[in-house]
Scaffold this motif. Structure first.
Motif: not given
Ligand SMILES: Nc1ncnc2c1ncn2[C@@H]1O[C@H](COP(=O)(O)OP(=O)(O)O)[C@@H](O)[C@H]1O
Ligand SMILES: [Mg+2]
Length: 275
Positions: A64-68, A217-218, A235-238
């Motif tokens: 959650s919160g990673c930038g999807k 996120h599943s 995050g930040p998304a890599r």
């Protein structure tokens, strides 16, 4: 025949020859917020690269919160990006109008309560000014495809959550978009309805042959749905990894109990550092 083609034939996947529909290299996105005369910067996406080909079903998984959602909004043309390379569209650089070529499904169905289900499905066609007669015929076909024949005249409140979400999927397809983006589309549903919707979605993907990117996120859902899986780090998304899921197609829920399924799930857990 190349090794990849062999693999694609063996797994029933569409072939991935030629130019991708979406090409991303070292994509970067910074959110800027002005407060007290100063601009604050927040790096949401730092380094994401992948090729998405026409006909792929890409699952995008990460904490959650990673930038999807940020990535989906960039694909949908709602946000720009701040670095790296992004090309979306037909090979040869034909212009890609997101309003015309993208369908979106959100976590909540967001249907207009004063419109009937049929009118809700027709909404994008109305906004784009498409032929209403044709759109109506297509809306009936799509309602049939998502299992809502006979519900076109109902109002959203008369339908269950799962049925409303199926109407939202029909709405995302009404203008015949090239790309369907789904942001945690089944997050608000109970577990059993969610599994049924997963099967429905795979059927719709097979029947339409469209390109889908689905955020979840599943980890189990990502492996079950994806022809390809993109794993993003916190995050930040890599990009942690991007790989094809070589499970048989069409898939049934039984595949979830197979050893191969477990191996993919384990792989994603390992990439996300979950013990
Ligand atoms: N409009 C925005 N302005 C500033 N920060 C944002 C904005 N949208 C999202 N963020 C931040 O960017 C990060 C990624 O958000 P998001 O893409 O929504 O993550 P995800 O969908 O993976 O949960 C989060 O830390 C979030 O708080
Ligand atoms: Mg999100």
């Amino acid at each position: 025949m190349t090794a990849t083609q062999d693999l694609e034939t063996a797994t029933g996947l569409p072939t991935r020859d030629g130019e991708p529909l979406i090409r991303m290299r070292q994509l970067r996105k910074v959110y800027r917020k002005k407060s007290g005369g100063k601009t604050q910067e927040f790096l949401a996406v730092s380094d994401v690269s992948m090729d998405i080909h026409a006909g792929d079903m890409v699952s995008l998984v990460g904490p959650s919160g990673c930038g999807k959602s940020t990535l989906l909004k960039i694909f949908a043309g709602l946000h720009g990006h701040d670095g790296g390379e992004l090309r979306i569209g037909a090979p040869g650089g034909t212009s890609f109008n997101p309003g015309r070529n993208v369908g979106m499904v959100f976590q909540q169905p967001v249907l207009l309560k004063w419109r009937t289900i049929l009118e809700n499905v027709m909404l994008p066609a109305d906004i784009l000014g498409l032929d209403r007669k044709k759109a109506r015929v297509r809306a009936h076909e799509l309602l049939e495809m998502v299992g809502l024949t006979g519900f076109g005249d109902k109002r959203p409140y008369e339908l269950s959550g799962g049925m409303q979400q199926r109407a939202a999927i029909a709405r995302a397809l009404i203008h015949d978009p090239k790309l369907v983006l789904m942001d945690e589309p089944f997050g608000a549903l109970d577990a059993l309805t969610r599994e049924k919707m997963n099967l429905e979605m795979l059927r719709i993907w097979r029947e339409t042959g469209k390109t889908f990117v689905v955020v979840t996120h599943s980890i189990q859902e990502a492996v079950f749905l994806g022809s390809h899986c993109a794993v993003l780090t916190a995050g930040p998304a890599r990009m942690a990894d991007f790989f094809p899921i070589e499970l048989p197609n069409p898939r049934s829920l039984h595949v979830k109990t197979s050893a191969e399924f477990g191996v993919y799930v384990r792989r994603v857990y390992d990439l996300l550092g979950v013990e």
